[in-house]
Each structure stands twice: as C-alpha cells, then as structure tokens.
Design an enzyme around this catalytic site. Structure first.
Site: not given
Ligand SMILES: *Cc1c(COP(=O)(O)O)cnc(C)c1O
Length: 466
Positions: A81, A133-134, A223, A225, A266, A458
């Site tokens: 843990y 990004f969304d 960001d 990715a 990604k 979407h």
C-alpha cells in the site's frame, strides 16, 4: 560473375524496430450488420462494442501494445500500500527521463488535471495555452475558469504547411498576460498539441513561453501526453537538434516547465496510468491532499504496483529513437496515402493521428449537421473502421449561452495505436476513405442531436439522421 558496375544496389526499405510475439484476432463484418449496429449506437462511435469494429482508430490512448519487457515488469510489481518499490521505479524513471524530482501517481491524465487544478485554479481565472485538450478544458470550465487559445493562426488552416503548428503566438500570449495578469495562475502548453492535429511545439517556442512566464511571474505547466513524439519532431525539424538524442531533447523541453501532467496511456505505452510531476516540494505537498482524496495514497495514486512498473519501463521505451521513428513513419504513411488520393488532411501529418478535414471533404453539408461526425459514420459503414470526431460535437455548447460552439476546424481523427496495426491495415483505411471521397457528392444529409449530456457530451451523445 557480375561486375560491380552492373549491380543495381537498392536502398533497403524501412521496417519496424520490433517483431510480433502475441496476436489478437479481429473480425470483419457486413455492411448490413454495421448499419444496424451504428443505428443502435445512436450514430455515436463511442457507443459501439469493440467487436463491432474491424480497425479501431478511435484513440491512441491506452490502446498500445506493451513490450515483453513491460510485461515482465508487470510480474515484478510491488503491491504494498505504501512505499512500494514500484513507486520508486516510477520516481527514478521520471527523474531520469523527464528531470522532475517530485511526482504523484494518478490513474490517468484527467485525474492529474483534477488534482493539480484543485490546487491552482479558482473561479474567474483565465488559463492561456495552445489549444487545450478536451478534458483539460472540461476541468478548467468545471471550475468556472476560462481557457484562452493562443495557438498560432497557421494551425487553423489545414492546407498550410508549418513545422510547428502547435506553437503559441507570442503576441496573443503576451496580450492576455498583460491585460489579465492577476487572473492567470499558469500557462499550459500541450506537447504535442492534440486538438490542433498532433502538431509539435518547438524548443524556441517553449523558451519564449518560459520567458514570458518569468516576466509576468507565472507557472508553466506542460500537458505532456505526447512529449516524446514532440521531441522526435524537434529532432527532425528544428535547427540545432538533428544530432541530439531524443532523451536530450526531452530534457531540454522540460527545462522550460515547472510542472507536468501526464496521460501515460499515450507516450509511456501503458493501458492505464498517469502522473503529475513538479519541481516544487511545496506544490507536491498541496497536491498530495487532493491526490489522497481523489486518487489514493501518494505512493500509488490509483495505480497498482505492476502498472507503475510497466509505466516506468514505458518511459524508457517511448523515448527511444527507433521506436518513435517506427511509430511516426506509420502515421505518416497513412497520411501520405490519403494525400495521394487527393483527400484533404491537416498538413503536415501529426505524430499520433491523421486528421481529415471534413469541411473540405463534405462541403455540401452544413456545419449544423456535424460534418466530421457524418464522415466518421460513413467510414464505419464502409469498412468497420472507427475514427473520431474532433469538431462541433466535441466543442460542446458555450457554458454561459448554451449555444452550440462551431470550431474553425471540423476534423475526423484517425488515431493510430502504438505497435498494434500493420501497414496493410493502413492501406485498408486509405482505400475505404478514397471510396467515400469518390462518392462524396452523394452524401447530402448529416446528423442531428437527439440527446446530450450537459458537459463533455461527445462521449455519450445520441444522434439520428438529419
Ligand atoms: C489523453 C489526454 C489527456 C487526458 O488523459 P486521460 O489519460 O485520457 O485522462 C490530457 N491531455 C492530452 C493532451 C491528452 O492527449
């Protein structure tokens, strides 16, 4: 015997930097089957079952094939843990490859955004960046803050070739910093810029962002990715980096950032996972509280030990030149085949996907009939190929006026999973799209919305023929 002068020496063709050890069967279907399935799915490709799809280019997120080394690492996972060795493996990889001393594991990229933005964003804030990004935009708007797109204008013209269409416009960025400095907690740079077509950001541009951030006393967040794909494009396209290694370029990129969020699904080539990494111990402490509330204890944050091990290994593999060359050349091959057929695509071809310009593909359709979604449905009906709309459905409604937002670009994205499909699969996609392109004048009706969620519609929207 032939004399050397009679020999015609051919250059060896390019080939993948790996061989295949495990396969998963996929199945073709009939057009009649697909007509039923897509109607039952409300003309939303997210709502199809995966076995109703032949070639799945919905996303490159979490859909990659792990290597034998990553699978071996899974067996070595430490499921303690607290303080698991897997946490320290991940910590070392992040420190070595990316250069950050502190990090928090999260179950995926949007979870990293949720935790970090809980510390940094308050109502009324303004968040400048290249096209957000969304999920990033969703997490900003959910906190009643406003993302401001400072991408260069060239990015919005798909016919224009520019080596770094992910770049931020220094004038747009400085204008917003000047006029709203007190409302801006940070600048966010997405590398590569997913929403504008997987387009890279140059080192020069990252340095410009760093300078402006320093001038106005702002934090810079990447960001990240597809940071490795971004580094590959820098090596190929930016002066001064041709002879540098991917790892060197990655470190150079991140030297311009204070914090990074990562969707490891990604470029770390895992099926699930993410993290936040930062230089500031103080920010780590503040974010830890939210990590514990939303994700899990700070040494696992929603990931199992085996997944942290695979992620650590993936950070090394994902930043190898040979792997990146294999990957990005395959995406480029699909793009080139489409261009050879005269199909309008975002140029140059991005890192993870080919973006088809649906406005130019289906000029007879009104934007109110969702051109890119219509094209994605046509492609599915044609050959069982699943792409995704990056257009008005994704752009959603304005949070205040509730009016539909119609973005400049209506794109259908064909995202290529890492190490999954072959060049033959790319050929099937190219020919299927060509067949639709040849009969594009017969497509005169699009789609209309029947039912939608109030945010990020979407994913679940139900549509019908217009
Ligand atoms: C995928 C992605 C995210 C969100 O990550 P998830 O792992 O899907 O939650 C954020 N930003 C960018 C640029 C992405 O591509």
């Amino acid at each position: 015997m032939l004399q050397p002068s009679n020999l015609c020496i051919m250059e060896l063709p390019f080939a993948e930097s790996y061989k295949i050890k495990m396969v998963e069967p996929i199945r073709k279907s009939s057009r009649e089957e697909r007509e039923t399935w897509i109607r039952d799915a409300g003309y939303n490709l997210f709502r199809l079952k995966s076995d109703q799809v032949f070639i799945d280019l919905l996303t490159d997120s979490g859909t990659g094939a792990m290597s034998d080394k990553q699978w071996s690492e899974m067996m070595l996972g430490d499921e303690s843990y607290a303080g698991a060795s897997s946490y320290y493996k991940m910590k070392n990889a992040i420190s070595e490859v990316l250069g950050f001393d502190h990090f928090l594991p999260t179950h995926q990229g949007r979870a990293a955004e949720n935790v970090l933005f809980s510390v940094l964003i308050k109502e009324g804030d303004i968040i400048p960046g290249n096209t957000h990004f969304d999920t990033t935009k969703g997490h900003i708007e959910f906190r009643k803050a406003v993302p401001v797109d400072c991408t260069i204008d060239e990015a919005f013209d798909t016919t224009l070739s520019h080596p770094f269409k992910g770049n931020l416009d220094p004038l747009k960025l400085e204008n917003i910093l000047k006029s709203h400095s007190d409302k801006i907690p940070f600048i966010i740079v997405t590398v590569t810029c997913n929403s504008s077509g997987g387009q890279p950001v140059s080192i020069e541009n990252l340095k410009m962002v760093r300078q402006l951030a320093d001038k106005y006393g702002k934090i810079v967040i990447f960001d990240s990715a597809r940071f490795a794909e971004n580094a590959y494009f820098i090596k190929l396209r930016e002066d001064g980096f041709k002879d540098k290694s991917i790892r060197y370029i990655v470190r150079e990129m991140f030297s311009c950032a204070d914090v990074m969020t990562m969707s490891a699904k990604k470029d770390a080539i895992v099926n699930m996972g993410g993290f936040i990494a930062m230089r500031s111990k103080e920010l780590h402490a503040k974010a830890s509280m939210f990590n514990i509330m939303f994700e899990g204890y700070i040494t696992y944050g929603g990931m199992s030990g085996r997944d942290m091990n695979a992620l650590a290994q993936g950070l090394y593999e994902g930043t190898e030149f040979e792997y990146l060359e294999t990957r990005i050349r395959q995406v480029g091959y699909l793009g080139q085949r489409l261009m050879d057929f005269g199909i309008p695509v975002q140029q140059p071809i991005g890192g993870h996907a080919v973006f088809v310009d649906a406005k130019r593909f289906l000029p007879n359709l009104a934007k109110e009939e969702f051109q890119a979604q219509t094209l994605a449905v046509e492609l599915y009906l044609e050959a069982g190929i699943r792409g995704v709309e990056i257009g008005a459905l994704l752009a959603d409604r304005d949070p205040v006026s509730r009016e539909n937002r119609y973005p400049v670009l209506e794109l259908m994205r064909l995202a290529i999973p890492r190490r999954v499909y072959t060049y033959n699969h790319m050929d099937v996609v190219a020919v299927a799209l060509k067949n639709i392109y040849d009969r594009r004048d017969t497509i005169r009706k699009g789609l209309k919305i029947v039912d939608e969620a109030p945010i990020m519609r979407h994913f679940t929207v139900a549509l019908d023929l217009a």
